[in-house]
Enzyme design. Structure first.
Site, PDB file in Angstrom:
ATOM      1  N   LYS A  68       0.953  -1.375  -0.013  1.00 33.95           N
ATOM      2  CA  LYS A  68       0.091   0.143   0.161  1.00 33.95           C
ATOM      3  C   LYS A  68       1.065   1.415   0.014  1.00 33.95           C
ATOM      4  CE  LYS A  68      -4.232   1.849   0.752  1.00 33.95           C
ATOM      5  NZ  LYS A  68      -4.225   2.401  -0.518  1.00 33.95           N
ATOM      6  N   LYS A  92       4.958   1.695   9.109  1.00 32.21           N
ATOM      7  CA  LYS A  92       3.671   2.519   9.521  1.00 32.21           C
ATOM      8  C   LYS A  92       2.547   1.530   9.420  1.00 32.21           C
ATOM      9  CE  LYS A  92       2.984   6.933   7.930  1.00 32.21           C
ATOM     10  NZ  LYS A  92       2.638   8.019   7.403  1.00 32.21           N
ATOM     11  N   LYS A 104       5.584   2.370  -2.740  1.00 34.49           N
ATOM     12  CA  LYS A 104       5.582   3.779  -3.192  1.00 34.49           C
ATOM     13  C   LYS A 104       5.813   4.049  -4.626  1.00 34.49           C
ATOM     14  CE  LYS A 104       4.984   7.940  -1.002  1.00 34.49           C
ATOM     15  NZ  LYS A 104       4.071   8.269  -0.115  1.00 34.49           N
ATOM     16  N   THR A 187      -6.427  12.058   8.111  1.00 33.55           N
ATOM     17  CA  THR A 187      -5.184  12.448   8.649  1.00 33.55           C
ATOM     18  C   THR A 187      -5.147  13.285   9.725  1.00 33.55           C
ATOM     19  OG1 THR A 187      -4.336  11.742   6.315  1.00 33.55           O
ATOM     20  CG2 THR A 187      -2.839  12.768   8.259  1.00 33.55           C
ATOM     21  N   ASN A 218      -4.597  20.449   3.959  1.00 33.19           N
ATOM     22  CA  ASN A 218      -5.697  19.420   4.164  1.00 33.19           C
ATOM     23  C   ASN A 218      -5.482  19.133   5.815  1.00 33.19           C
ATOM     24  OD1 ASN A 218      -6.109  16.403   4.630  1.00 33.19           O
ATOM     25  ND2 ASN A 218      -7.785  16.989   3.400  1.00 33.19           N
ATOM     26  N   SER A 346      -7.753   4.745   4.688  1.00 34.22           N
ATOM     27  CA  SER A 346      -7.622   4.046   3.211  1.00 34.22           C
ATOM     28  C   SER A 346      -7.870   2.548   3.234  1.00 34.22           C
ATOM     29  CB  SER A 346      -6.221   4.256   2.679  1.00 34.22           C
ATOM     30  OG  SER A 346      -6.347   5.372   2.104  1.00 34.22           O
TER      31      SER A 346
END
Length: 413
Positions: A68, A92, A104, A187, A218, A346
């Site tokens: 992910k 994470k 990534k 987040t 954000n 997510s």
């Protein structure tokens, strides 16, 4: 900055591996990425000329589940940095205890120099080139710098031409295509839940404290809004346009309206302008960096007056600053945990897509609270077991989970 993040991630990993007593073969195998993909993406520009871009994906680890991580469209795509970020996602997701590994990727391009139709063609060609290397149970991309929900919609559509309707192939989608409610605020909301968990440990709560927030995008704007709602006093805020302070507390909704209307934090009548460089050393209880990496360094760390630092940005505190803050008794809540609300929601989006059953926003937020609170307890346990700070508590927690999964699967050399 790139090498800095890479060096810090590798250093933190090695330190955690030593604390855990991992054997050197296992340690080495945990660092090496599972797969690195590089593809050439050639598209016709709007004027008919052909142009090529390099697309790539680093898939770091899949011992605990599908990989992910974000897809960024950015001109300087540094392979070392992408490797570091893929690795960081592995730890994470393990800290958050969601069943994913890290990845990534992206395309080396400058999105603002491309028209919307050029971006769409580029995204579709990239998806065609990697469609058999990503998948609902293999690798699930998400938006990152220079990409957004629309980019995810194009990937979903292109992928579905090969594999049938597969909403769970990407997260961060538009709500109309199976995106999750609560994802946009996730987040920032996770940052607030993490802050609440840390403060509760010290017998404090948001409503009694003062906050300084660097970054009003954000993450920063949602964190500010939610802290304000809980009765916390946000005394200073900054972003790329400027900084504003009010010792009696800023009315966050008015500031949001002002930024919406004028595009900047300047000339806001609910507070005084201040030097953005002074923001990090402003007097407060809790400092929340939500912008760039490396903002706390040996130059300014000694002057920080906050008692708690919540790392909402990636890698805002460089290793020298960590040392200085630690000597001062400042408590730093690490990014690997503090900003994991985004990837956690997510995961909820992916779960909803797989089940074909969507949740209301209240359920999303309640589950996010449960995950953030539980992860904090697990980090504290590691801190006690290994007598270490919160950063090492989080890294040992994440690395240990991945190491155990790797050994159980029989992959270690």
């Amino acid at each position: 900055m790139a090498m800095n993040a890479l060096a810090a991630t590798n250093r933190n990993f090695r330190h955690a591996a030593r604390i855990l007593g991992l054997d050197s073969k296992l340690e080495k195998s945990l660092l090496i990425p599972f797969r690195e993909i590089k593809v050439e993406c050639t598209i016709p520009k709007d004027d008919g000329t052909l142009v090529s871009y390099v697309g790539f994906r680093v898939q770091h680890d899949n011992s605990r589940g599908p990989m992910k991580g974000g897809i960024r469209y950015h001109p300087e795509v540094d392979p070392d940095e992408v490797n570091a970020l893929a690795q960081l996602m592995t730890w994470k997701t393990a800290v958050a205890d969601i069943p994913y590994g890290g990845a990534k990727g992206g395309i080396g391009c400058t999105p603002k120099d491309l028209s919307k139709s050029e971006l769409e063609r580029l995204t579709r060609v990239f998806t065609q080139k990697i469609h058999d290397l990503i998948g609902v149970n293999m690798d699930v991309p998400a938006p990152d710098m220079g990409t957004n929900a629309q980019t995810m919609a194009w990937i979903l559509d292109e992928y579905s031409k090969f594999h049938g309707y597969s909403p769970a192939i990407v997260t961060g989608k538009p709500i109309d295509l199976g995106g999750s409610l609560g994802r946009e605020a996730a987040t920032g909301r996770g940052v607030v839940y993490a802050t609440e968990a840390l403060l509760a440990e010290h017998g404090k709560s948001i409503k009694d404290l003062t906050f300084v927030i660097q970054g009003f995008g954000n993450v920063g704007s949602w964190a500010a809004r939610l802290i304000h709602e809980r009765g916390g006093k946000v005394v200073a805020v900054s972003d790329i346009t400027g900084a504003v302070k009010n010792p009696n507390g800023i009315d966050i909704q008015s500031l949001l309206n002002h930024k919406e209307a004028t595009g900047s934090l300047n000339n806001f009548d609910g507070g005084d302008a201040m030097d953005p460089n002074e923001l990090l050393i402003e007097d407060c209880d809790v400092l929340i960096p939500c912008a760039l990496g490396g903002v706390l360094n040996r130059e300014n760390a000694g002057k920080v007056r906050a008692k708690f630092i919540i790392e909402a940005a990636n890698h805002p505190t460089d290793p020298e600053a960590d040392e200085i803050l630690s000597k001062k008794g400042v408590i730093v809540l690490p990014d690997i945990y503090a900003n994991s609300g985004g990837v956690t929601v997510s995961y909820f989006e992916w779960v909803q897509n797989i089940q074909g059953f969507m949740w209301d926003e209240e359920k999303v937020n309640k589950e996010l609270h449960r995950y953030m609170t539980r992860a904090f307890g697990n980090i504290k346990n590691m801190c006690q077991t290994h007598n270490c700070n919160l950063r090492m508590g989080a890294f040992t927690l994440g690395v240990n989970r991945v190491a155990r999964a790797t050994v159980l699967r029989g992959w270690e050399a």
